[in-house]
Scaffold this active site. Structure first.
Site, PDB file in Angstrom:
ATOM      1  N   GLN A 133      -9.818  11.497 -27.864  1.00  0.00           N
ATOM      2  CA  GLN A 133     -11.225  11.359 -28.245  1.00  0.00           C
ATOM      3  C   GLN A 133     -11.362  10.532 -29.523  1.00  0.00           C
ATOM      4  O   GLN A 133     -12.226   9.660 -29.609  1.00  0.00           O
ATOM      5  CB  GLN A 133     -11.850  12.757 -28.439  1.00  0.00           C
ATOM      6  CG  GLN A 133     -13.325  12.706 -28.741  1.00  0.00           C
ATOM      7  CD  GLN A 133     -14.165  12.252 -27.559  1.00  0.00           C
ATOM      8  OE1 GLN A 133     -14.068  12.826 -26.481  1.00  0.00           O
ATOM      9  NE2 GLN A 133     -14.990  11.224 -27.747  1.00  0.00           N
ATOM     10  N   ARG A 286     -13.817   6.511 -23.072  1.00  0.00           N
ATOM     11  CA  ARG A 286     -12.624   7.353 -22.895  1.00  0.00           C
ATOM     12  C   ARG A 286     -11.651   6.675 -21.931  1.00  0.00           C
ATOM     13  O   ARG A 286     -10.435   6.666 -22.142  1.00  0.00           O
ATOM     14  CB  ARG A 286     -13.008   8.744 -22.345  1.00  0.00           C
ATOM     15  CG  ARG A 286     -13.708   9.654 -23.338  1.00  0.00           C
ATOM     16  CD  ARG A 286     -12.791  10.114 -24.457  1.00  0.00           C
ATOM     17  NE  ARG A 286     -11.647  10.873 -23.985  1.00  0.00           N
ATOM     18  CZ  ARG A 286     -11.653  12.184 -23.727  1.00  0.00           C
ATOM     19  NH1 ARG A 286     -12.762  12.883 -23.898  1.00  0.00           N
ATOM     20  NH2 ARG A 286     -10.560  12.811 -23.317  1.00  0.00           N
TER      21      ARG A 286
HETATM   22  N1   CP Z   1     -15.080  15.069 -24.862  1.00  0.00           N
HETATM   23  C1   CP Z   1     -14.325  15.713 -23.940  1.00  0.00           C
HETATM   24  O1   CP Z   1     -13.106  15.874 -24.092  1.00  0.00           O
HETATM   25  O2   CP Z   1     -15.016  16.126 -22.861  1.00  0.00           O
HETATM   26  P1   CP Z   1     -14.486  17.080 -21.700  1.00  0.00           P
HETATM   27  O3   CP Z   1     -14.283  18.450 -22.314  1.00  0.00           O
HETATM   28  O4   CP Z   1     -15.572  17.056 -20.672  1.00  0.00           O
HETATM   29  O5   CP Z   1     -13.188  16.534 -21.179  1.00  0.00           O
END
Ligand code: CP
Ligand code: NVA
Length: 311
Positions: A133, A286
């Site tokens: 992230q 991502r």
């Molecule tokens: N931001 C993120 O990691 O989202 P998820 O929990 O949906 O994978």
């Protein structure tokens, strides 16, 4: 030697900057339908001990764009749920796949998997860090022409895995990070001590933290696995990213959120859907940041095998 991505500072500053540039290059190639099948025949195993939308889909798409495959194991339907150890799972999966992504609770579990796997391991979020992230968030800021090494970023909210990831990135790249958390909900003492030389400043007043910043970042007040309580919610109410708080940042400051958001809690609808918000570009990116990470780790691992380096 195989490389892992358990925390973002497993990459050098130069490597991280080149991953960010590569992510943006891959985004252009994918959009033009010209992405080379660099991971054809390669498979990524993804293990989820917590829920996910973005991580799950974006890693799958990252492998697809590169001509590879991914497969998913979760706690309930794999033998991990019946007590097979992380170490044994790591050894077994290393015989089948080319890389493993792991979303779990404690950082020590990700370390245990990486120690016992002979293929690269990527931390897909644990209680302490979320390296994919933060790589994405930096990629997004770069896409919006932010000077990554000289920017000032504010983090308003809980002292959690995202805060720790921002801290790690600030120490690596040299930018200034201003963190506002309520008393009693600050960042981990160990990481604070570890990164004490970085330009990281701590506040209990969100207004002070956002003053003049280039980007405001927030995250849920209740991370996965944490107890939801009115006491905590009340402590965080003054830490909401709303229009009044945003006014204190630079005029065109960007608003980031890793998502999922709890609209009306840590961020208001008008800010999240407003012109300064880049949260959905972040979510999209991502895929590209992870493509750059997968390429680096899997192809480096392959080259080390080809050159006869023992791992
Ligand atoms: N931001 C993120 O990691 O989202 P998820 O929990 O949906 O994978
Ligand atoms: N801090 C959040 C991030 C979700 C992507 C959590 O751990 O739930």
């Amino acid at each position: 030697m195989k490389r892992d991505c358990l925390r973002i500072n497993e990459f050098t500053k130069e490597e991280l900057l080149s991953i960010i540039d590569r992510a943006l290059e891959l985004k252009t190639l994918v959009k033009k339908g010209e992405c080379p099948p660099l991971l054809k025949g390669k498979t990524l195993a993804m293990i989820f001990e917590k829920a996910s939308t973005r991580t799950r889909v974006s890693f799958d798409m990252a492998m697809n764009h590169f001509g590879g495959h991914s497969l998913i194991l979760d706690q309930q339907s794999s033998q991990l749920g019946r007590g097979e150890t992380v170490a044994d799972t790591a050894r077994v999966l290393s015989g089948y796949v080319d890389a493993i992504m792991f979303r779990t609770f404690s950082h020590s579990s990700v370390q245990e998997l990486a120690k016992n796997a002979t293929v690269p391991v990527i931390n897909g979020l644990c209680d302490s860090f979320h390296p994919c992230q933060i790589a994405t968030d930096l990629t997004t800021l770069k896409e919006y022409h932010t000077d990554l090494e000289n920017m000032t970023v504010s983090y308003v909210g809980d002292g959690n895995n995202m805060t720790h990831s921002w801290m790690t990135a600030a120490a690596l790249l040299g930018f200034t990070l201003k963190i506002a958390t309520p008393e009693g909900y600050g960042v981990g003492a160990q990481i604070k001590a570890e990164l004490s030389n970085a330009s990281i400043h701590y506040f209990t007043d969100p207004k002070e933290a956002v003053a003049g910043c280039d980007a405001i970042n927030t995250d849920t007040w209740f991370s996965m696995g944490q107890e939801v309580s009115d006491e905590k919610r009340n402590a965080f109410t003054p830490f909401q990213v709303n229009a009044d708080l945003l006014k204190l940042a630079k005029e065109n400051a960007l608003v980031l959120h890793c998502l999922p958001a709890h609209r009306g809690e840590e961020i208001t609808d008008d800010v999240m859907d407003g012109p300064q918000s880049v949260v959905f570009t972040q979510a999209e990116n991502r895929t590209y940041a992870q493509m750059a990470i997968l390429e680096k780790l899997i192809l480096t691992d392959e080259q080390s095998h080809e050159s006869g380096v023992l791992i």
